[in-house]
Design a protein around this motif. Structure first.
Motif, mmCIF file in Angstrom:
data_model
loop_
_atom_site.group_PDB
_atom_site.id
_atom_site.type_symbol
_atom_site.label_atom_id
_atom_site.label_comp_id
_atom_site.label_asym_id
_atom_site.label_seq_id
_atom_site.Cartn_x
_atom_site.Cartn_y
_atom_site.Cartn_z
ATOM 1 N N LYS A 16 46.678 27.846 43.407
ATOM 2 C CA LYS A 16 45.243 27.871 43.151
ATOM 3 C C LYS A 16 44.570 26.751 43.931
ATOM 4 O O LYS A 16 45.135 25.683 44.123
ATOM 5 N N THR A 55 38.112 38.531 51.414
ATOM 6 C CA THR A 55 39.033 37.483 50.978
ATOM 7 C C THR A 55 39.770 37.912 49.721
ATOM 8 O O THR A 55 40.987 37.737 49.599
ATOM 9 N N TYR A 56 39.036 38.474 48.761
ATOM 10 C CA TYR A 56 39.646 38.878 47.498
ATOM 11 C C TYR A 56 40.762 39.898 47.723
ATOM 12 O O TYR A 56 41.804 39.853 47.053
ATOM 13 N N LEU A 92 41.725 34.168 42.475
ATOM 14 C CA LEU A 92 40.857 34.798 43.477
ATOM 15 C C LEU A 92 39.665 33.920 43.834
ATOM 16 O O LEU A 92 38.984 34.167 44.819
ATOM 17 N N LEU A 123 42.176 33.074 56.039
ATOM 18 C CA LEU A 123 43.400 33.643 55.487
ATOM 19 C C LEU A 123 44.187 34.407 56.541
ATOM 20 O O LEU A 123 45.427 34.364 56.559
ATOM 21 N N GLU A 161 48.639 40.044 48.255
ATOM 22 C CA GLU A 161 49.838 39.218 48.097
ATOM 23 C C GLU A 161 50.289 39.170 46.638
ATOM 24 O O GLU A 161 51.497 39.232 46.346
ATOM 25 N N VAL A 214 44.019 38.197 49.088
ATOM 26 C CA VAL A 214 44.729 37.468 48.034
ATOM 27 C C VAL A 214 45.352 38.436 47.035
ATOM 28 O O VAL A 214 46.516 38.282 46.626
#
Length: 207
Positions: free
Chosen positions: A19, A136-137, A165, A29, A143, A140
């Motif tokens: 985090k 971006t969300y 997130l 990213l 993964e 993440v």
């Protein structure tokens, strides 16, 4: 026809679950994922390396914008994160520079056990699955779900998923739910993951 060799992102599950109080952009990213995929299986230590910017999956306007690229490098170096279950705060890179269309970089040595010669508790995936993503969300979330792909399901507390997130506190529950719906749709349309979700309310008996 022989299929070209895939570039795999291989990272410890600790890094996937890390985090940060900073929200990374999608291109930040993609840089991180692409440079991890550039690690060779036989590497035992981090050294200065290079990568052509054309291999990072940038849009053409970003690739040609030197101010943007230099800002991206600066921002990457200013977003530390804490490795889960440790007191270690770290940046992804100890050095990063862009010159003449080439990115020069070196991963921070504190990440060696999380990126090199992994034998257990790691996740791997084809880099192509994230290069076309626009959120971006979604990157993440990809993964997070890929880590549990063999299990077939994963449960999050809403507050936990918000933190991982980095969804703004200004988002109410409906905004949060809409973000998750759009994220899962993009995963289905552009990656090798297709999933659904279910909300469960936990009832507590205080008697």
């Amino acid at each position: 026809m022989k299929r070209p060799k895939r570039n795999l992102v291989v990272k410890s599950n600790s890094l996937i679950n890390a985090k940060s109080k900073y929200l990374y952009t999608k291109n930040e990213l993609k840089v991180i994922c692409s440079l991890i995929a550039n690690i060779k299986k036989e590497e035992l230590d981090f050294e200065d390396k290079t990568m052509n910017l054309r291999d990072l999956g940038f849009l053409q306007e970003d690739f040609n914008n030197h101010t943007y690229l230099n800002t991206l490098c600066r921002d990457l170096m200013s977003k530390p994160f804490q490795i889960p279950n440790t007191k270690i705060w770290v940046n992804w890179f100890s050095m990063i520079e862009i010159e003449n269309g080439i990115m020069h970089y070196r991963f921070d040595k504190a990440l060696k056990e999380h990126l090199l010669n992994l034998k257990e508790k790691f996740t791997k995936y084809d880099i192509d699955n994230v290069l076309l993503l626009k959120s971006t969300y979604t990157i993440v979330m990809y993964e997070l779900l890929k880590q549990y792909e063999k299990i077939g399901e994963r449960t999050f507390k809403i507050i936990e998923l918000r933190e991982i997130l980095n969804i703004p506190h200004s988002y109410n529950f409906n905004n949060f739910k809409t973000t998750i719906i759009h994220t899962l749709k993009e995963l289905k349309d552009k990656t090798d993951i297709n999933c659904s979700y279910e909300l469960k309310k936990i009832c507590r008996n205080f008697n």
